[in-house]
Write a protein that holds these residues in place. Structure first.
Motif, mmCIF file in Angstrom:
data_model
loop_
_atom_site.group_PDB
_atom_site.id
_atom_site.type_symbol
_atom_site.label_atom_id
_atom_site.label_comp_id
_atom_site.label_asym_id
_atom_site.label_seq_id
_atom_site.Cartn_x
_atom_site.Cartn_y
_atom_site.Cartn_z
ATOM 1 N N GLY A 47 -0.683 2.376 14.573
ATOM 2 C CA GLY A 47 0.259 2.119 13.493
ATOM 3 C C GLY A 47 0.976 3.362 13.012
ATOM 4 N N ALA A 48 2.182 3.158 12.517
ATOM 5 C CA ALA A 48 2.956 4.248 11.919
ATOM 6 C C ALA A 48 2.350 4.601 10.560
ATOM 7 C CB ALA A 48 4.420 3.839 11.774
ATOM 8 N N ASP A 49 2.309 5.899 10.273
ATOM 9 C CA ASP A 49 1.611 6.399 9.088
ATOM 10 C C ASP A 49 2.529 6.375 7.865
ATOM 11 O OD1 ASP A 49 -0.276 7.460 7.438
ATOM 12 O OD2 ASP A 49 -0.241 9.477 8.305
ATOM 13 N N TYR A 50 2.856 5.167 7.419
ATOM 14 C CA TYR A 50 3.607 4.961 6.182
ATOM 15 C C TYR A 50 3.376 3.525 5.735
ATOM 16 C CZ TYR A 50 7.358 2.853 9.059
ATOM 17 O OH TYR A 50 8.086 2.065 9.927
ATOM 18 N N ALA A 51 4.029 3.114 4.664
ATOM 19 C CA ALA A 51 3.670 1.853 4.010
ATOM 20 C C ALA A 51 3.654 0.664 4.962
ATOM 21 C CB ALA A 51 4.615 1.589 2.841
ATOM 22 N N TYR A 52 4.733 0.498 5.745
ATOM 23 C CA TYR A 52 4.822 -0.656 6.642
ATOM 24 C C TYR A 52 3.653 -0.682 7.623
ATOM 25 C CZ TYR A 52 6.707 -3.641 10.384
ATOM 26 O OH TYR A 52 6.886 -4.598 11.339
ATOM 27 N N GLY A 53 3.383 0.444 8.277
ATOM 28 C CA GLY A 53 2.288 0.495 9.238
ATOM 29 C C GLY A 53 0.945 0.191 8.609
ATOM 30 N N HIS A 54 0.704 0.758 7.431
ATOM 31 C CA HIS A 54 -0.565 0.531 6.743
ATOM 32 C C HIS A 54 -0.729 -0.933 6.339
ATOM 33 C CE1 HIS A 54 -1.996 4.699 6.378
ATOM 34 N NE2 HIS A 54 -0.704 5.022 6.295
ATOM 35 N N GLU A 55 0.347 -1.547 5.838
ATOM 36 C CA GLU A 55 0.261 -2.947 5.420
ATOM 37 C C GLU A 55 0.006 -3.862 6.611
ATOM 38 O OE1 GLU A 55 3.693 -4.022 3.141
ATOM 39 O OE2 GLU A 55 3.093 -2.845 1.402
ATOM 40 N N MET A 56 0.671 -3.595 7.734
ATOM 41 C CA MET A 56 0.479 -4.423 8.923
ATOM 42 C C MET A 56 -0.928 -4.256 9.496
ATOM 43 S SD MET A 56 3.105 -6.286 9.326
ATOM 44 C CE MET A 56 4.873 -6.423 9.050
ATOM 45 N N MET A 57 -1.425 -3.026 9.537
ATOM 46 C CA MET A 57 -2.782 -2.801 10.033
ATOM 47 C C MET A 57 -3.796 -3.485 9.130
ATOM 48 S SD MET A 57 -2.402 1.189 11.247
ATOM 49 C CE MET A 57 -4.060 1.377 11.891
ATOM 50 N N ARG A 58 -3.581 -3.411 7.826
ATOM 51 C CA ARG A 58 -4.472 -4.103 6.897
ATOM 52 C C ARG A 58 -4.470 -5.605 7.162
ATOM 53 N NH1 ARG A 58 -2.916 -3.980 0.642
ATOM 54 N NH2 ARG A 58 -1.297 -5.378 1.450
ATOM 55 N N GLY A 59 -3.298 -6.165 7.452
ATOM 56 C CA GLY A 59 -3.216 -7.588 7.743
ATOM 57 C C GLY A 59 -3.986 -7.968 8.994
ATOM 58 N N PHE A 60 -3.847 -7.171 10.050
ATOM 59 C CA PHE A 60 -4.578 -7.466 11.286
ATOM 60 C C PHE A 60 -6.087 -7.323 11.082
ATOM 61 C CE2 PHE A 60 -0.668 -6.662 14.035
ATOM 62 C CZ PHE A 60 -0.620 -7.959 14.503
ATOM 63 N N LYS A 61 -6.509 -6.333 10.298
ATOM 64 C CA LYS A 61 -7.944 -6.160 10.052
ATOM 65 C C LYS A 61 -8.504 -7.353 9.268
ATOM 66 C CE LYS A 61 -7.448 -1.834 8.550
ATOM 67 N NZ LYS A 61 -7.811 -0.495 8.006
ATOM 68 N N ARG A 62 -7.747 -7.808 8.326
ATOM 69 C CA ARG A 62 -8.187 -8.971 7.552
ATOM 70 C C ARG A 62 -8.299 -10.200 8.449
ATOM 71 N NH1 ARG A 62 -6.247 -10.877 1.634
ATOM 72 N NH2 ARG A 62 -6.855 -13.063 1.733
ATOM 73 N N ALA A 63 -7.287 -10.412 9.289
ATOM 74 C CA ALA A 63 -7.303 -11.561 10.198
ATOM 75 C C ALA A 63 -8.450 -11.471 11.196
ATOM 76 C CB ALA A 63 -5.965 -11.662 10.928
ATOM 77 N N ALA A 64 -8.712 -10.254 11.684
ATOM 78 C CA ALA A 64 -9.813 -10.069 12.636
ATOM 79 C C ALA A 64 -11.139 -10.462 12.009
ATOM 80 C CB ALA A 64 -9.855 -8.618 13.108
ATOM 81 N N GLY A 65 -11.337 -10.070 10.755
ATOM 82 C CA GLY A 65 -12.569 -10.429 10.063
ATOM 83 C C GLY A 65 -12.730 -11.930 9.919
ATOM 84 N N GLU A 66 -11.630 -12.617 9.644
ATOM 85 C CA GLU A 66 -11.679 -14.062 9.471
ATOM 86 C C GLU A 66 -11.916 -14.788 10.788
ATOM 87 O OE1 GLU A 66 -7.947 -14.873 7.635
ATOM 88 O OE2 GLU A 66 -8.594 -14.238 5.635
#
Length: 414
Positions: free
Chosen positions: A183-202
């Protein structure tokens, strides 16, 4: 999405925007500016015409101008002509705040639509909510939905990272899947990575590693061996604009697609056409719009035809945001009988609209547009019937509040 010269919209930059507001001629006084009801309806449209997101921004302008043209061709809104005032925010939060303030104070706009960056849209939002002016954001962001940045004047037309990552993950992640994140190290990248991590957990998938890269990175060659060593089944690349094309191209050069499925939260039309078909072949990602929706969605067929008549080509994903965002605002103004801010807000909150992609409406608590999410797969060259036949729609996930973060999670009273 955040620009090259931006920092995430921190309290420091927020104070700078508010200081700029306070330095104006009484700018913090008397919100909800009253405009004459017989004058032209003016809509401000800040977007990054210059910079790495310029192609997407220019598409947004074309689609927004089309929405205005179609309204004027039918006699305007409540008998008044509509004008779109486009300003280049240069992908910079400070520039966006200045241009938005000028649009409100000098150009006397009745509302603002636009922005293509997480930090920029928050800067625009600070100005519009301080001045009591309606703002329809067309940038993907999770932050603008949260209670600390929300205002009754704020409406979010774009999808958000939680929506797109969840849709892509459900189409590709499986229980036990090994997922690496780049991911790119700024808001968009962080938000998208957070979304994928959340989905992976589910979904029961495993995140095997995360790598961040700078915005605008040209070389990813040192990162590819590190990703390969993680032995993922899926590589989720979370960046935007030219970064997406460059990182996928280099992953392809390293033969990564033979070893893992590459997914992205947003599969960008303009970045796909910027490179050879084989670079993106097989890549799966989310989207707000793709022209082939016309095969099952009547409003998409109408939108495509109008766009083609105006410009000789087909609309793009991010371009469609300009059309839907401006169209929703104009429909609400028509319903409100003019530009009275309180009446237009009430109309937007109750609006059910279908202008390009099927049914949409704004959720009550955070004014997020509830809408469908597409999951696309990039076609190989041999399957392309034309230069515009880029993707296969593998899923069209209907709009539902169940795909959003809850109002309570965003900080709203429940």
């Amino acid at each position: 999405m955040t620009g090259q010269n931006e920092r995430p919209f921190s309290s420091v930059s927020r104070r700078a925007v508010l200081a700029g507001l306070g330095a104006g001629v009484g700018l913090m006084a008397a919100p909800a500016i009253v405009r004459a009801q017989s004058e032209t309806i003016r809509i401000g449209f800040p977007t990054p015409l210059t910079g790495p997101f310029g192609a997407e921004a220019k598409d947004q302008v074309k689609s927004a101008e089309l929405a205005v043209k179609l309204a004027n061709d039918k006699g305007g809104i409540a008998g008044r002509k509509v004008e779109l005032l486009v300003r280049d925010d240069k992908l910079n939060a400070g520039e966006a705040a200045t241009r938005t303030l000028e649009l409100i104070e000098k150009d006397k706009v009745h509302a603002v639509v636009g922005a293509l960056s997480s930090a920029v849209q928050l800067a625009v939002n600070e100005v519009t909510r301080a001045r009591g002016v309606i703002y329809v954001s067309i940038s993907q962001s999770d932050t603008i939905n949260e209670v600390k940045d929300f205002s009754r004047y704020t409406f979010h037309e774009a999808l958000n990272p939680h929506m797109t990552t969840a849709a892509v993950a459900r189409a590709t992640f499986r229980k036990g899947s090994r997922v690496a994140l780049l991911g790119a190290d700024y808001a968009y990248g962080h938000e998208m990575m957070r979304g994928f991590k959340r989905a992976a957990g589910e979904l029961g998938a495993e995140i095997v590693g995360e790598i961040l890269h700078p915005f605008g990175a040209a070389d990813y060659s040192t990162l590819m061996p590190r990703i390969r060593a993680m032995k993922p089944d899926i590589l989720a690349i979370c960046n935007f604009g030219r970064d997406q094309a460059n990182s996928i191209k280099q992953a392809n050069d390293f033969g990564m697609k033979k070893q893992m499925q590459i997914v992205v939260p947003v599969l960008l039309h303009n970045q796909r056409i910027a490179v050879a078909p084989e670079v993106f072949e097989g890549v799966i990602g989310g989207a707000n719009y793709y022209w082939e929706l016309e095969n099952g969605v009547p409003s998409a067929k109408t939108f495509n035809a109008a766009y083609k008549a105006a410009y000789g080509s087909l609309p793009t994903d991010y371009g469609a945001y300009g059309f839907t965002g401006v169209s929703a605002l104009l429909l609400a103004m028509e319903k409100a009988g003019g530009t009275d801010t309180d009446k237009v807000i009430t109309a937007l909150e109750g609006l059910k609209y279908d202008v390009a992609k099927g049914p949409q409406y704004f959720r009550t608590c955070d004014h997020q547009s509830v809408q469908s999410v597409l999951v696309l797969k990039s076609k190989p060259k041999a399957e392309m019937k034309s230069d515009q036949d880029l993707f296969e729609i593998i899923q069209n996930v209907p709009g539902s509040e169940q795909m959003l973060r809850s109002c309570g999670e965003l900080g709203f009273p429940t």
